[in-house]
Scaffold this active site. Structure first.
Site, PDB file in Angstrom:
ATOM      1  N   GLU A 115      45.226  38.339 -36.165  1.00 21.11           N
ATOM      2  CA  GLU A 115      44.968  38.405 -38.210  1.00 21.11           C
ATOM      3  C   GLU A 115      44.860  37.036 -37.461  1.00 21.11           C
ATOM      4  OE1 GLU A 115      48.233  40.756 -39.593  1.00 21.11           O
ATOM      5  OE2 GLU A 115      47.807  43.016 -39.469  1.00 21.11           O
ATOM      6  N   PRO A 138      49.433  19.453 -15.178  1.00 14.79           N
ATOM      7  CA  PRO A 138      48.327  19.653 -15.455  1.00 14.79           C
ATOM      8  C   PRO A 138      47.797  20.706 -15.102  1.00 14.79           C
ATOM      9  CG  PRO A 138      50.003  18.641 -13.184  1.00 14.79           C
ATOM     10  CD  PRO A 138      50.761  18.689 -13.936  1.00 14.79           C
ATOM     11  N   ALA A 195      39.334  27.332 -31.559  1.00  8.97           N
ATOM     12  CA  ALA A 195      37.616  27.446 -31.615  1.00  8.97           C
ATOM     13  C   ALA A 195      36.832  26.767 -30.152  1.00  8.97           C
ATOM     14  CB  ALA A 195      36.946  26.260 -32.623  1.00  8.97           C
ATOM     15  N   GLY A 196      38.364  26.057 -28.980  1.00  5.25           N
ATOM     16  CA  GLY A 196      37.499  25.731 -27.906  1.00  5.25           C
ATOM     17  C   GLY A 196      36.940  26.990 -27.402  1.00  5.25           C
ATOM     18  N   ARG A 197      37.313  26.711 -25.690  1.00  2.00           N
ATOM     19  CA  ARG A 197      36.983  27.547 -24.931  1.00  2.00           C
ATOM     20  C   ARG A 197      37.872  27.673 -24.309  1.00  2.00           C
ATOM     21  NH1 ARG A 197      33.312  24.755 -20.539  1.00  2.00           N
ATOM     22  NH2 ARG A 197      34.774  22.843 -20.926  1.00  2.00           N
ATOM     23  N   MET A 198      39.136  26.491 -24.280  1.00  2.00           N
ATOM     24  CA  MET A 198      41.052  27.291 -23.865  1.00  2.00           C
ATOM     25  C   MET A 198      41.225  27.982 -25.027  1.00  2.00           C
ATOM     26  SD  MET A 198      41.060  26.824 -20.627  1.00  2.00           S
ATOM     27  CE  MET A 198      42.436  26.438 -20.417  1.00  2.00           C
ATOM     28  N   HIS A 253      35.091  19.873 -10.320  1.00  2.00           N
ATOM     29  CA  HIS A 253      34.951  19.686 -11.670  1.00  2.00           C
ATOM     30  C   HIS A 253      33.772  20.291 -12.201  1.00  2.00           C
ATOM     31  CE1 HIS A 253      39.179  19.744 -11.343  1.00  2.00           C
ATOM     32  NE2 HIS A 253      39.558  20.785 -11.857  1.00  2.00           N
ATOM     33  N   HIS A 254      33.559  21.094 -13.676  1.00  2.00           N
ATOM     34  CA  HIS A 254      32.288  20.879 -13.707  1.00  2.00           C
ATOM     35  C   HIS A 254      31.723  19.840 -14.411  1.00  2.00           C
ATOM     36  CE1 HIS A 254      34.788  20.177 -17.944  1.00  2.00           C
ATOM     37  NE2 HIS A 254      35.729  21.324 -17.584  1.00  2.00           N
ATOM     38  N   LYS A 283      33.255  17.483 -17.869  1.00  2.00           N
ATOM     39  CA  LYS A 283      35.145  17.121 -17.092  1.00  2.00           C
ATOM     40  C   LYS A 283      35.144  15.512 -17.545  1.00  2.00           C
ATOM     41  CE  LYS A 283      39.672  17.265 -14.583  1.00  2.00           C
ATOM     42  NZ  LYS A 283      40.154  17.520 -15.948  1.00  2.00           N
ATOM     43  N   THR A 286      44.874  16.824 -20.200  1.00  2.00           N
ATOM     44  CA  THR A 286      44.975  16.624 -18.934  1.00  2.00           C
ATOM     45  C   THR A 286      44.163  15.304 -19.533  1.00  2.00           C
ATOM     46  OG1 THR A 286      42.204  17.099 -18.438  1.00  2.00           O
ATOM     47  CG2 THR A 286      44.717  17.908 -16.892  1.00  2.00           C
TER      48      THR A 286
END
Length: 268
Positions: free
Chosen positions: A55, A123, A10-13, A155-156, A159, A100
């Site tokens: 599915e 990484p 369910a996470g972004r990745m 980075h955002h 992080k 990471t």
């Protein structure tokens, strides 16, 4: 066709791994899972991925997800990754780990598990970034010790670890080419009367803010000229695409600890 189980579905990745592997010619997402107390447990994978044909539902454990899969793909957090890896080792499943912020002890544990199962641990799964790792070392070697080395990463604002695992990998490569001990030569930010720059030093600077996916630059600073080697990730999909490529590759390998250069054929 390689059957993929997605940790942190369910996470972004996780969502992007589900979506892009569903469209891949050699990989197919057959399961995804979250922690037992997650609100997403039982939700359709198709809903998370935005792929109507997908599915299955989100499982509440790695065991359930891995029973029907060939490879675990994990971009979660260190604690969860280590738990998931233990399950994969027990079930004899290959793993692709992009998490990471892992400690030295956790990295050693991953190497231990890799004696039992094949593991790709990197990484940064980006194909372009892994080419940059190779180029960074080559340029450092060719330019020689008269060029100062500085690393900048951005980075955002969500992080958690700094410097990034990717920056650490770059720094390790630079230090290896110079024959330096990383812990002795890294200057993480500068403040106050720091004095003249030592010749044996790698400066490391970190930026955090907004929605920056990931940017890394190595500065080679000489007298009269400066060379900059930069990689900018414009979408997390670049990491996902590399991870799926790694999942297909690792599915046919013997137990061992592998990196993305192995996957891409960039090893010497």
């Amino acid at each position: 066709m390689v059957k993929v189980a997605v940790a942190g579905a369910a996470g972004r990745m996780g969502r992007r791994i589900l979506a892009l592997s569903a469209a891949h010619e050699e990989a197919v997402p057959v399961s995804g899972f979250e922690a037992p107390n997650s609100e997403y447990v039982g939700r359709p994978l198709s809903e998370l991925a935005g792929v109507a044909s997908l599915e299955g539902v989100v499982a509440d454990s790695a065991e359930k997800a891995l029973e029907i899969a060939d490879v675990l793909v994990d971009f979660t957090v260190p604690e969860a990754t280590m738990q998931n890896l233990a399950v994969a080792a027990r079930l004899g499943k290959a793993c692709v780990i992009g998490t990471t912020g892992l400690s030295v002890e956790e990295r050693e544990k991953i190497a231990s598990y890799a004696k039992e199962i094949p593991v790709v641990f990197a990484p940064n799964m980006s194909v372009g970034m892994n080419l940059m790792f190779k180029l960074a070392g080559m340029i450092t070697k060719v330019l020689g010790p008269d060029y100062a080395l500085e690393v900048l990463e951005a980075h955002h604002d969500q992080k958690k670890d700094a410097p990034s695992g990717t920056a650490v990998k770059i720094i390790d490569e630079l230090a290896k080419q110079r024959g330096w001990d990383v812990d002795e030569v890294c200057a993480h930010g500068r403040k106050g009367l720091v004095g003249a720059r030592p010749k044996e030093e790698i400066g490391v600077s970190v930026i955090r803010g907004g929605d920056i996916v990931g940017e890394h630059t190595v500065y080679y600073i000489g007298q009269g000229e400066r060379l900059e080697l930069t990689h900018k990730a414009q979408s997390r999909d670049t990491f996902v695409q590399g991870a799926i490529r790694a999942a297909v590759w690792i599915s046919q390998k013997e137990p061992g600890l592998y990196d993305m250069p192995d996957v891409l054929g960039l090893t010497d």
